[in-house]
Design an enzyme around this catalytic site. Structure first.
Site, PDB file in Angstrom:
ATOM      1  N   PHE A 120      59.012  11.337  28.578  1.00  0.00           N
ATOM      2  CA  PHE A 120      58.092  10.670  27.662  1.00  0.00           C
ATOM      3  C   PHE A 120      56.764  11.415  27.686  1.00  0.00           C
ATOM      4  O   PHE A 120      56.472  12.127  28.649  1.00  0.00           O
ATOM      5  CB  PHE A 120      57.884   9.208  28.100  1.00  0.00           C
ATOM      6  N   GLN A 162      44.495   2.779  20.702  1.00  0.00           N
ATOM      7  CA  GLN A 162      45.463   3.871  20.561  1.00  0.00           C
ATOM      8  C   GLN A 162      46.167   3.877  19.211  1.00  0.00           C
ATOM      9  O   GLN A 162      46.677   2.846  18.762  1.00  0.00           O
ATOM     10  CB  GLN A 162      46.524   3.736  21.660  1.00  0.00           C
ATOM     11  N   HIS A 201      49.480   5.450  17.692  1.00  0.00           N
ATOM     12  CA  HIS A 201      50.728   6.099  18.110  1.00  0.00           C
ATOM     13  C   HIS A 201      51.038   7.204  17.096  1.00  0.00           C
ATOM     14  O   HIS A 201      50.891   6.981  15.884  1.00  0.00           O
ATOM     15  CB  HIS A 201      51.840   5.051  18.128  1.00  0.00           C
ATOM     16  N   LEU A 255      57.134   1.416  13.992  1.00  0.00           N
ATOM     17  CA  LEU A 255      57.168   2.441  15.036  1.00  0.00           C
ATOM     18  C   LEU A 255      58.488   3.200  15.107  1.00  0.00           C
ATOM     19  O   LEU A 255      59.563   2.606  15.021  1.00  0.00           O
ATOM     20  CB  LEU A 255      56.922   1.780  16.393  1.00  0.00           C
ATOM     21  N   GLU A 277      58.540   7.127  20.829  1.00  0.00           N
ATOM     22  CA  GLU A 277      58.344   8.439  21.437  1.00  0.00           C
ATOM     23  C   GLU A 277      59.637   8.905  22.113  1.00  0.00           C
ATOM     24  O   GLU A 277      59.811  10.086  22.390  1.00  0.00           O
ATOM     25  CB  GLU A 277      57.241   8.279  22.487  1.00  0.00           C
ATOM     26  N   ARG A 330      49.539  10.779  23.833  1.00  0.00           N
ATOM     27  CA  ARG A 330      49.517  10.271  22.454  1.00  0.00           C
ATOM     28  C   ARG A 330      48.249  10.611  21.693  1.00  0.00           C
ATOM     29  O   ARG A 330      48.302  10.908  20.498  1.00  0.00           O
ATOM     30  CB  ARG A 330      49.680   8.750  22.478  1.00  0.00           C
ATOM     31  N   HIS A 383      48.310   1.021  17.318  1.00  0.00           N
ATOM     32  CA  HIS A 383      49.396   0.619  18.214  1.00  0.00           C
ATOM     33  C   HIS A 383      48.987  -0.233  19.402  1.00  0.00           C
ATOM     34  O   HIS A 383      49.630  -1.223  19.702  1.00  0.00           O
ATOM     35  CB  HIS A 383      50.072   1.888  18.707  1.00  0.00           C
ATOM     36  N   ARG A 438      46.493   5.288  26.810  1.00  0.00           N
ATOM     37  CA  ARG A 438      47.654   4.866  27.601  1.00  0.00           C
ATOM     38  C   ARG A 438      48.809   5.844  27.411  1.00  0.00           C
ATOM     39  O   ARG A 438      49.041   6.336  26.311  1.00  0.00           O
ATOM     40  CB  ARG A 438      48.096   3.473  27.139  1.00  0.00           C
TER      41      ARG A 438
HETATM   42  C1  FAD Z   1      56.760  -1.561  18.124  1.00  0.00           C
HETATM   43  C2  FAD Z   1      56.259  -1.421  19.531  1.00  0.00           C
HETATM   44  C3  FAD Z   1      56.977  -0.674  20.453  1.00  0.00           C
HETATM   45  C4  FAD Z   1      56.515  -0.526  21.763  1.00  0.00           C
HETATM   46  N1  FAD Z   1      57.244   0.200  22.657  1.00  0.00           N
HETATM   47  C5  FAD Z   1      56.817   0.290  23.944  1.00  0.00           C
HETATM   48  C6  FAD Z   1      57.595   0.956  24.929  1.00  0.00           C
HETATM   49  O1  FAD Z   1      58.693   1.459  24.661  1.00  0.00           O
HETATM   50  N2  FAD Z   1      57.116   1.036  26.180  1.00  0.00           N
HETATM   51  C7  FAD Z   1      55.922   0.485  26.542  1.00  0.00           C
HETATM   52  O2  FAD Z   1      55.538   0.580  27.700  1.00  0.00           O
HETATM   53  N3  FAD Z   1      55.182  -0.193  25.631  1.00  0.00           N
HETATM   54  C8  FAD Z   1      55.595  -0.300  24.355  1.00  0.00           C
HETATM   55  N4  FAD Z   1      54.838  -0.989  23.450  1.00  0.00           N
HETATM   56  C9  FAD Z   1      53.661  -1.737  23.905  1.00  0.00           C
HETATM   57  C10 FAD Z   1      54.094  -3.045  24.552  1.00  0.00           C
HETATM   58  O3  FAD Z   1      55.289  -3.491  24.003  1.00  0.00           O
HETATM   59  C11 FAD Z   1      53.043  -4.146  24.380  1.00  0.00           C
HETATM   60  O4  FAD Z   1      51.790  -3.673  24.783  1.00  0.00           O
HETATM   61  C12 FAD Z   1      53.433  -5.340  25.237  1.00  0.00           C
HETATM   62  O5  FAD Z   1      54.725  -5.773  24.923  1.00  0.00           O
HETATM   63  C13 FAD Z   1      52.477  -6.503  25.142  1.00  0.00           C
HETATM   64  O6  FAD Z   1      53.024  -7.535  25.949  1.00  0.00           O
HETATM   65  P1  FAD Z   1      52.226  -8.839  26.309  1.00  0.00           P
HETATM   66  O7  FAD Z   1      53.045  -9.638  27.245  1.00  0.00           O
HETATM   67  O8  FAD Z   1      50.844  -8.470  26.745  1.00  0.00           O
HETATM   68  O9  FAD Z   1      52.071  -9.575  24.903  1.00  0.00           O
HETATM   69  P2  FAD Z   1      53.156  -9.907  23.745  1.00  0.00           P
HETATM   70  O10 FAD Z   1      54.516  -9.499  24.077  1.00  0.00           O
HETATM   71  O11 FAD Z   1      52.548  -9.435  22.479  1.00  0.00           O
HETATM   72  O12 FAD Z   1      53.149 -11.482  23.762  1.00  0.00           O
HETATM   73  C14 FAD Z   1      52.001 -12.223  23.416  1.00  0.00           C
HETATM   74  C15 FAD Z   1      52.322 -13.682  23.580  1.00  0.00           C
HETATM   75  O13 FAD Z   1      51.142 -14.433  23.419  1.00  0.00           O
HETATM   76  C16 FAD Z   1      51.382 -15.504  22.551  1.00  0.00           C
HETATM   77  N5  FAD Z   1      50.102 -15.818  21.893  1.00  0.00           N
HETATM   78  C17 FAD Z   1      49.247 -14.980  21.277  1.00  0.00           C
HETATM   79  N6  FAD Z   1      48.185 -15.666  20.818  1.00  0.00           N
HETATM   80  C18 FAD Z   1      48.395 -16.964  21.147  1.00  0.00           C
HETATM   81  C19 FAD Z   1      47.664 -18.159  20.953  1.00  0.00           C
HETATM   82  N7  FAD Z   1      46.522 -18.190  20.277  1.00  0.00           N
HETATM   83  N8  FAD Z   1      48.191 -19.309  21.424  1.00  0.00           N
HETATM   84  C20 FAD Z   1      49.395 -19.318  22.092  1.00  0.00           C
HETATM   85  N9  FAD Z   1      50.104 -18.210  22.310  1.00  0.00           N
HETATM   86  C21 FAD Z   1      49.602 -17.059  21.844  1.00  0.00           C
HETATM   87  C22 FAD Z   1      52.457 -15.041  21.608  1.00  0.00           C
HETATM   88  O14 FAD Z   1      53.169 -16.136  21.093  1.00  0.00           O
HETATM   89  C23 FAD Z   1      53.324 -14.212  22.551  1.00  0.00           C
HETATM   90  O15 FAD Z   1      54.247 -15.035  23.210  1.00  0.00           O
HETATM   91  C24 FAD Z   1      55.297  -1.136  22.137  1.00  0.00           C
HETATM   92  C25 FAD Z   1      54.580  -1.891  21.226  1.00  0.00           C
HETATM   93  C26 FAD Z   1      55.036  -2.017  19.920  1.00  0.00           C
HETATM   94  C27 FAD Z   1      54.190  -2.796  18.947  1.00  0.00           C
END
Ligand code: FAD
Length: 580
Positions: A119, A239, A241, A251, A254, A285, A351, A393
């Site tokens: 990666f 960031q 992507h 997306l 990568e 990135r 991203h 990142r």
């Molecule tokens: C398309 C895509 C592909 C990616 N691929 C990778 C990868 O391969 N490897 C990697 O390391 N990273 C990757 N990333 C980055 C990574 O996936 C995210 O940074 C990460 O999943 C965020 O996780 P989280 O638990 O912080 O929040 P999230 O998974 O976004 O969850 C947020 C939670 O908060 C809740 N929430 C939000 N606001 C409120 C509110 N006001 N009240 C109640 N609940 C709320 C939502 O319902 C949800 O359950 C990718 C990101 C994207 C967008």
């Protein structure tokens, strides 16, 4: 009608970070834990993560957590806190094994170990060349993580409040006392009272027009925190992507380049050889996204348009169908092209937020540069800034951040809840929320729809606070965002009802996006250097003498944004020039 609930621990957000914390909290049967989520848990953005999760397992070749830590520090352009980075890279190995034991169906090597692939920015021997460090489940790694964690939460009896939108945090006297939530189904307000509250609400890519982020990624968590007097750290670092589908932003992982995919310009040239002679298409990135933008700027986009090609046609149908099945599917569905036979048209896409709510290494929210803790409040995942990603990142390090710091959050909150007393609830805890929603409903006719204001914000941020930035462009964006904030005071919400009033909630979310757009732009204007994802034409060099420090943006009582600074923790790796 207002409902009140009492818990030991609250987890706001059911993504990877939130559910990992909830699993650890729920292992103590004496504690009552609730997980509140505006989405059904498995719809959280973590489920969209494709390419993988980084850990120096050394399943296919020599690798070490120290190499991973070095790459992360270098990737961060030396702004990441090295104590936190060492913790993350060391705990990575063990947490992956733990996920495997929870039942996560990783892809496998022929001898049955967890499969790993290269990666961007991940190297062996401190920068000598790519290493296979990303553990993956085809190109559905996040989906598998989310399903696995959700099953374990259900098994442990976590109380889920799905489709409850948290709209305020109760902070009084330096103590967090829980949150206020809007039940989407009924429109009723619920007060969740607790000893310990975790914010794990994810990112805010919806500030920009071309983004990989889901519609729900509206930055509610950091916006609520800011309004409650909590600072936000390093907001200027956002960031882009390198490879989003042209015009849609969806997306393309990568992992495609990890498997050998190549970026080409209009001349068919593999241009990354000019920008990053050693790592080429697998440079970090910020470097690759800038190179693509530069090629487009200089007229070498395909047919002079704003995209280049990501070419995977030489990988063969086998690799694409088995290791990148969802990507193949996206291309066929959204583009009508077959990546086995044709290159993919891509452009950089907004991203990931490196900045967010400042925390210490145990995920406790901190209020200032001295590390003053906000008792009872925690943050983890993309919403938090611990800071392991600094100014940029590396791919695979977010999923890792979620599970390592989600686990640390669960452990720290569990320890805290065992001895802490239940704090009191503030008088009239829903007053602020009622006032805010009342204001959103105040314009009965003749106002502007939220969608129009949102589109104008996204366009101005995309054009001026994206990959290349100038003082004049950012000032223009700031003036525009402030104008939009003024017009937002007269936003028109058409649905006047209570049940499932998503019109009202979207308007409320737009308020959050506008606040974050403003803070991001103010911080970006303030930092007069280029570092990681923050690249200014007028200050095009990194300046460690003046700027090797984190910024902390505060807003008090709706007043102007004030910025102060926090030192970077440097343990092993002294800042050097970054070459890939
Ligand atoms: C398309 C895509 C592909 C990616 N691929 C990778 C990868 O391969 N490897 C990697 O390391 N990273 C990757 N990333 C980055 C990574 O996936 C995210 O940074 C990460 O999943 C965020 O996780 P989280 O638990 O912080 O929040 P999230 O998974 O976004 O969850 C947020 C939670 O908060 C809740 N929430 C939000 N606001 C409120 C509110 N006001 N009240 C109640 N609940 C709320 C939502 O319902 C949800 O359950 C990718 C990101 C994207 C967008």
């Amino acid at each position: 009608m207002i409902h009140t609930h009492h818990y030991d621990a609250l987890v706001v957000g059911a993504g990877g970070a939130g559910m990992m914390a909830a699993i650890y909290l729920s292992r103590n049967p004496d504690l009552k834990t609730a997980c509140i989520s505006k989405l059904y848990p498995t719809r959280s953005h973590t489920g969209a993560a494709q390419g993988g999760i980084g850990a120096a397992l050394a399943n296919l070749e020599e690798d070490h957590p120290e190499w991973h830590a070095f790459d992360t520090v270098k990737g961060s352009d030396y702004l990441g806190d090295q104590d936190a980075i060492e913790t993350m890279c060391t705990e990575a190995v063990d947490v992956i094994v733990e996920l495997e034991h929870m039942g996560l169906p990783f892809s496998r090597t022929p001898d049955g170990k967890i499969a790993q692939r290269p990666f961007g920015g991940h190297t062996h021997h401190f920068g000598e060349g790519p290493v296979r460090r990303s553990c993956y489940a085809a190109d559905r790694t996040g989906h598998m993580i989310l399903q696995t964690l959700y099953q374990n939460c259900i098994k442990n009896g976590v109380d889920f409040y799905d489709e409850f939108q948290v709209v305020d945090v109760m902070v009084e006297g330096g103590v967090c006392r829980g949150v206020v939530a809007w039940h989407v189904h009924t429109g009723d307000l619920h007060v969740f009272h607790a000893k310990a509250t975790l914010f794990a609400t994810g990112g805010f890519g919806r500030v920009w027009s071309i983004t990989s982020n889901a519609h729900a990624n509206t930055g509610d968590g950091p916006a609520i925190a800011l309004r409650a007097g909590i600072p936000l750290e390093d907001m200027e670092f956002y960031q882009f992507h390198p490879t989003g589908i042209y015009r849609l932003g969806i997306l393309i992982t990568e992992g495609v380049r990890g498997e050998g995919g190549i970026l080409r310009n209009d001349h068919g040239e593999r241009f990354m050889e000019r920008y990053a002679p050693t790592m080429k298409d697998l440079a970090s990135r910020d470097v690759v996204a800038r190179a693509i933008s530069q090629e487009i700027k200089e007229g070498r986009g395909i047919n002079g348009k704003k995209y280049v090609y990501l070419d995977a046609t030489h990988l063969g149908a086998d690799v694409i169908e088995n290791k990148l099945p969802d990507i193949a599917d996206f291309c066929r569905t959204y583009l009508g092209i077959d990546p086995v036979k044709e290159p993919m048209p891509i452009q950089p896409t907004a991203h990931y937020a490196m900045g967010g709510i400042p925390t210490d290494i145990d995920t406790q929210v901190i209020l200032d540069a001295h590390g003053t803790v906000l008792t009872g409040m925690y943050a983890a995942g993309e919403v938090a800034c611990v800071s392991v990603h600094g100014a940029n990142r590396l791919g695979t390090n977010s999923l890792l951040d979620l599970v390592v710091f989600g686990r640390r959050a669960g452990l720290a909150m569990e320890r805290f809840c065992r001895t802490a007393e239940m704090p009191g609830i503030p008088a009239d805890p829903t007053a602020r929320t009622e006032a805010r929603f009342g204001a959103l409903l105040a314009t009965e006719s003749g106002g502007e729809p939220a969608a129009r204001l949102r589109e104008e914000m996204q366009d101005v941020m995309q054009d001026n606070v994206g990959i290349f930035r100038t003082a004049a462009g950012m000032q223009h964006a700031l003036d525009k965002v402030r104008e939009l904030k003024a017009r937002f005071a007269k936003v028109q919400v058409m649905d006047r009802g209570k049940r499932f009033n998503t019109d009202l909630l979207e308007a409320w979310e737009l308020g959050n996006l506008l606040d974050l757009a403003e803070v991001t732009t103010v911080c970006a204007l303030n930092r007069t250097e280029s570092r990681g994802a923050h690249m200014r034409d007028d200050f095009d060099k990194r300046n460690d003498v003046e700027w090797l420090k984190h910024s902390l943006a505060h807003v008090e009582d709706g007043g102007p944004i004030r910025i102060d600074y926090k030192p970077v923790s440097i343990t092993r790796f002294q800042p050097k020039e970054r070459v890939y």
